[in-house]
Scaffold this active site. Structure first.
Site, PDB file in Angstrom:
ATOM      1  N   ASP A 120       1.692   9.892  13.714  1.00  0.00           N
ATOM      2  CA  ASP A 120       2.460   8.531  13.827  1.00  0.00           C
ATOM      3  C   ASP A 120       4.084   8.502  13.496  1.00  0.00           C
ATOM      4  OD1 ASP A 120       2.416   9.295  11.131  1.00  0.00           O
ATOM      5  OD2 ASP A 120       2.227   7.300  10.279  1.00  0.00           O
ATOM      6  N   ARG A 167      -9.231  -6.445   7.503  1.00  0.00           N
ATOM      7  CA  ARG A 167      -9.734  -5.406   8.153  1.00  0.00           C
ATOM      8  C   ARG A 167     -10.950  -5.064   7.749  1.00  0.00           C
ATOM      9  NH1 ARG A 167      -5.375  -2.346   9.607  1.00  0.00           N
ATOM     10  NH2 ARG A 167      -3.767  -1.885   8.352  1.00  0.00           N
ATOM     11  N   ASP A 206       2.711  11.486   9.024  1.00  0.00           N
ATOM     12  CA  ASP A 206       1.696  11.918   8.300  1.00  0.00           C
ATOM     13  C   ASP A 206       0.197  11.379   8.640  1.00  0.00           C
ATOM     14  OD1 ASP A 206       1.981   9.129   7.946  1.00  0.00           O
ATOM     15  OD2 ASP A 206       2.227   8.930   5.777  1.00  0.00           O
ATOM     16  N   ARG A 207       0.147  10.763   9.491  1.00  0.00           N
ATOM     17  CA  ARG A 207      -1.255  10.528  10.139  1.00  0.00           C
ATOM     18  C   ARG A 207      -1.686  11.440  11.366  1.00  0.00           C
ATOM     19  NH1 ARG A 207      -2.634   4.045  10.391  1.00  0.00           N
ATOM     20  NH2 ARG A 207      -1.660   3.580   8.322  1.00  0.00           N
ATOM     21  N   ARG A 225       7.735  -2.766   3.014  1.00  0.00           N
ATOM     22  CA  ARG A 225       7.876  -2.783   4.320  1.00  0.00           C
ATOM     23  C   ARG A 225       8.193  -4.356   4.956  1.00  0.00           C
ATOM     24  NH1 ARG A 225       3.225   1.438   6.343  1.00  0.00           N
ATOM     25  NH2 ARG A 225       3.787   2.803   5.416  1.00  0.00           N
ATOM     26  N   LYS A 281      -0.368  12.530   2.992  1.00  0.00           N
ATOM     27  CA  LYS A 281      -1.243  13.099   4.228  1.00  0.00           C
ATOM     28  C   LYS A 281      -0.283  13.880   5.137  1.00  0.00           C
ATOM     29  CE  LYS A 281      -1.581   8.142   5.984  1.00  0.00           C
ATOM     30  NZ  LYS A 281      -0.923   7.466   4.967  1.00  0.00           N
ATOM     31  N   ASP A 329       6.027   8.570  11.098  1.00  0.00           N
ATOM     32  CA  ASP A 329       6.589   9.470  10.043  1.00  0.00           C
ATOM     33  C   ASP A 329       5.777  10.460   9.729  1.00  0.00           C
ATOM     34  OD1 ASP A 329       4.390   7.814   8.766  1.00  0.00           O
ATOM     35  OD2 ASP A 329       5.322   7.980   6.569  1.00  0.00           O
ATOM     36  N   THR A 333       0.608  -1.179   0.037  1.00  0.00           N
ATOM     37  CA  THR A 333      -0.056  -0.083   0.099  1.00  0.00           C
ATOM     38  C   THR A 333       0.875   1.108  -0.003  1.00  0.00           C
ATOM     39  OG1 THR A 333      -1.695  -1.273   1.112  1.00  0.00           O
ATOM     40  CG2 THR A 333      -1.779   1.012   1.256  1.00  0.00           C
ATOM     41  N   LYS A 389      10.388   4.034   0.422  1.00  0.00           N
ATOM     42  CA  LYS A 389       9.281   4.372  -0.305  1.00  0.00           C
ATOM     43  C   LYS A 389       9.932   5.464  -1.375  1.00  0.00           C
ATOM     44  CE  LYS A 389       5.919   7.128   1.007  1.00  0.00           C
ATOM     45  NZ  LYS A 389       4.622   7.923   1.302  1.00  0.00           N
ATOM     46  N   THR A 433      -7.584   2.295  -1.207  1.00  0.00           N
ATOM     47  CA  THR A 433      -6.831   2.721   0.006  1.00  0.00           C
ATOM     48  C   THR A 433      -5.382   2.963  -0.781  1.00  0.00           C
ATOM     49  OG1 THR A 433      -8.320   1.369   1.483  1.00  0.00           O
ATOM     50  CG2 THR A 433      -5.929   1.582   2.047  1.00  0.00           C
ATOM     51  N   SER A 443       6.320   3.835   8.717  1.00  0.00           N
ATOM     52  CA  SER A 443       4.983   4.531   9.238  1.00  0.00           C
ATOM     53  C   SER A 443       4.666   4.174  10.796  1.00  0.00           C
ATOM     54  CB  SER A 443       4.026   4.167   8.324  1.00  0.00           C
ATOM     55  OG  SER A 443       2.714   5.238   8.760  1.00  0.00           O
ATOM     56  N   HIS A 444       3.534   3.675  10.738  1.00  0.00           N
ATOM     57  CA  HIS A 444       2.903   3.283  12.108  1.00  0.00           C
ATOM     58  C   HIS A 444       3.224   2.134  12.626  1.00  0.00           C
ATOM     59  CE1 HIS A 444       0.331   1.636   9.039  1.00  0.00           C
ATOM     60  NE2 HIS A 444      -0.066   0.777   9.884  1.00  0.00           N
ATOM     61  N   GLU A 495      -8.616   9.745   4.721  1.00  0.00           N
ATOM     62  CA  GLU A 495      -8.851   8.254   4.872  1.00  0.00           C
ATOM     63  C   GLU A 495      -9.148   7.775   6.495  1.00  0.00           C
ATOM     64  OE1 GLU A 495      -6.178   5.546   2.147  1.00  0.00           O
ATOM     65  OE2 GLU A 495      -4.543   6.835   3.111  1.00  0.00           O
ATOM     66  N   GLU A 496      -9.921   6.781   6.368  1.00  0.00           N
ATOM     67  CA  GLU A 496     -10.204   6.120   7.712  1.00  0.00           C
ATOM     68  C   GLU A 496      -9.156   5.961   8.580  1.00  0.00           C
ATOM     69  OE1 GLU A 496      -9.332   3.070   8.393  1.00  0.00           O
ATOM     70  OE2 GLU A 496      -8.659   2.940   6.341  1.00  0.00           O
ATOM     71  N   SER A 497      -7.911   5.662   8.045  1.00  0.00           N
ATOM     72  CA  SER A 497      -6.583   5.310   8.721  1.00  0.00           C
ATOM     73  C   SER A 497      -5.916   6.527   9.291  1.00  0.00           C
ATOM     74  CB  SER A 497      -5.905   4.416   7.741  1.00  0.00           C
ATOM     75  OG  SER A 497      -5.586   5.172   6.329  1.00  0.00           O
TER      76      SER A 497
END
Ligand code: G16
Length: 543
Positions: free
Chosen positions: A277, A496, A281-282, A22, A376, A279, A18, A126, A344, A113-114, A363-365
């Site tokens: 988070d 999910r 972005d969240r 990772r 983001k 990195d 995604t 990435k 997503t 990320s998270h 996004e919901e995440s």
């Protein structure tokens, strides 16, 4: 200094998911593993003479070593210049900002990320393209093809460069600039938001708590919230990035940001709470004893966007990922602007933003962002909320409750079944897909199925098609259940299940979320046989 050509053989499974590649740190520590992927990125880019590359990461374990390797390989590939964050640090949104501001060809972000960090945790890499956004699937697929057939990579034997201080260095013929990771980003934020109004709000006694989760956003939040906006020292907690995030899971949701949730639930809680988070972005937004779902956050920001200077001209459109609740679509309808539904993955928003079709995305995440960059952006979302609170004088809870009263409430929850057997998870999805065609018109408890499908997206800008992006069962009243397998995990599979129920009547806007979604949760279990396939009676994480 000289450039060496090193023989290598391909590693299986270097296909980006995604959001990039990772894997466990131990996988990345294998000789040639990182190098193979980086060379495959460079081979995809072709001739990079005269070009600039941006490099930085979230500071997790293995970040510094990876940065040095990438610098040596970038020099061997012939880049003219690399901009690298001091200490190897750059948040994902800052990479996007720096690529755009300095006209770079692209950037390499080192982050999972998270996902947890440390020697036993995860690492990731990435590639972001010229617009500052994640490479689209056409590019990541080409990178992957290169990883499958790679036989050699090129690398300079130069010594490590000093990343600790801003300044200039040289590897082979390539200039390296070690930059302040915060400066360009903070300058952009000042253009978008009313810093004076936020400063006044804080000076008037408004209290906030930002949880950096010992990840990359701490330095950004300290510089902007404390130093520039006057929040008292200590308003940013867990502010120092650590290689293992202090042993925690740097995922800003109510489960993983438990310390912040506790602070915001206390009687003397601050007025506003937020977390970001690994990195940066969240984002998670909280009021006093009140949490805002990411889907609602997007909708509220959209409804009030013109209160922020950077968005005064209004929005061109709003985009959300398919599993994200439809709350934002209602705002788009009211504003008379288009709403887009993408798979997503932030990479799917890039074309819409570049083409001027959308201004806000979410996004919901726990991801929200806009056309200011192509990622983001956690601290951006926090500043946007602070700007709205300053401009309206309302509390977080008031803003959200009034939003529900006007638009109705989209109750929303995501149930994650983490680390399940990958084969069983794939079988579950396959068996669901077989059922889809016969589902329309079926009675399921209180609900009647309107349609059921496997989401397919045709990009309205370049016409590319992405298939099998999530099974959705949509009821005649708009309520939905969506099933997807995560593309960011590193162990087994994560199933999910996304649940959404629309409620127009304000008398029913304050039910506990899981209770409001109870009937849909039962239907999800009945239709998919989650317990049978996964052996799990309950999700591991509910957000
Ligand atoms: C990444 C992507 C997001 C996506 C999220 C979850 O976020 O950028 O677009 O929503 O993963 O993806 P999945 O459901 O496949 O695990 P991040 O913050 O991890 O880069």
């Amino acid at each position: 200094m000289s450039i060496n050509t090193v023989s290598t053989t391909s590693f299986p499974g270097q296909r980006p998911g995604t959001s990039g590649l990772r894997k466990k740190v131990s996988v990345f520590q294998q000789p040639h593993y990182l190098e193979n992927f980086v060379q495959s990125v460079f081979d995809t880019l072709g001739d990079c003479a005269g070009k600039t590359l941006v490099v930085g990461g979230d500071g997790r374990f293995h970040n510094r070593e990876a940065v040095q390797t990438i610098l040596r390989m970038a020099a061997a590939h012939g880049f003219a210049r690399v901009l690298v964050g001091q200490g190897g640090i750059l948040s994902t949104p800052a990479v996007s900002c720096v690529i755009r501001k300095h006209g770079a060809l692209g950037g390499i972000v080192l982050s999972a990320s998270h996902n947890p960090g440390g020697p036993d945790g995860d690492f990731g890499i990435k590639y972001n393209i010229e617009n500052g956004g994640p490479a689209p699937e056409s590019v990541t697929e080409t990178i992957y093809q290169h990883t499958e057939s790679i036989t050699q990579y090129r690398i300079s034997d130069a010594a490590d460069i000093d990343l600790q201080r801003p300044g200039a260095a040289r590897i082979e013929a390539m200039d390296v600039e070690v930059i302040d990771p915060v400066a360009d980003y903070a300058e952009l934020m000042q253009q978008l938001f009313d810093f004076d109004a936020i400063r006044q709000l804080i000076a008037g006694g408004f209290r906030l708590c930002f949880d950096g989760m010992h990840a990359v956003s701490g330095p950004y939040a300290k510089a902007i919230l404390e130093d520039q906006l006057g929040a008292p020292a200590g308003s940013v907690i867990n502010a120092v990035p650590l290689e293992d995030f202090g042993g925690h899971h740097p995922d800003p949701n109510p489960v993983n940001a438990a310390q912040l949730i506790e602070i915001m639930a206390a009687d003397n809680a601050p007025d506003f709470g937020a977390a970001s988070d690994g990195d940066g972005d969240r984002n998670m937004i909280l009021g006093r004893k009140f949490d805002v779902t990411p889907s609602d956050s997007l909708a509220v920001l959209a409804a009030h966007a013109t209160l922020a200077p950077g968005y005064r001209a209004g929005l061109k459109g709003i985009a959300r990922s398919m599993p994200t609740s439809q709350a934002a679509d209602r705002v788009a309808r009211a504003l008379g602007i288009p709403a887009f539904e993408t798979p997503t993955g932030w990479k799917f928003f890039g074309n819409l933003l570049d083409a001027g079709k959308a201004t806000l995305c979410g996004e919901e995440s726990y991801g929200t962002g806009s056309d200011h960059i192509r990622e983001k952006d956690g601290v951006w979302a926090v500043l946007f909320w602070l700007n709205l609170l300053a401009a309206t004088g309302k509390s977080v809870e008031q803003l959200v409750s009034e939003h529900w009263a006007r638009f109705g409430r989209n109750y929303y929850s995501r149930h994650d079944y983490e680390g399940v057997d990958a084969h069983a998870a794939n079988e579950l999805m396959a068996s669901l897909r077989i059922k889809l065609a016969a589902m329309a018109g079926q009675d399921l408890g209180h609900y009647v199925v309107d349609f059921a499908d496997d989401f397919e997206y045709k990009d309205p800008v370049d016409g590319s098609v992405s298939k099998q992006q999530g099974v959705r069962i949509v009821m005649t009243n708009g309520s939905r259940i969506v099933f997807r397998l995560s593309g960011t995990g590193t162990e087994g599979a994560t199933l999910r299940v996304y649940l959404e129920r629309y409620e127009a009547d304000p008398a029913f806007h304050h039910l506990p979320t899981q209770q409001a979604l109870g009937p849909l949760i039962l239907i999800a279990e009945q239709v998919a046989g989650i317990a049978d396939w996964t052996g799990r009676a309950h999700p591991t994480v509910t957000t």
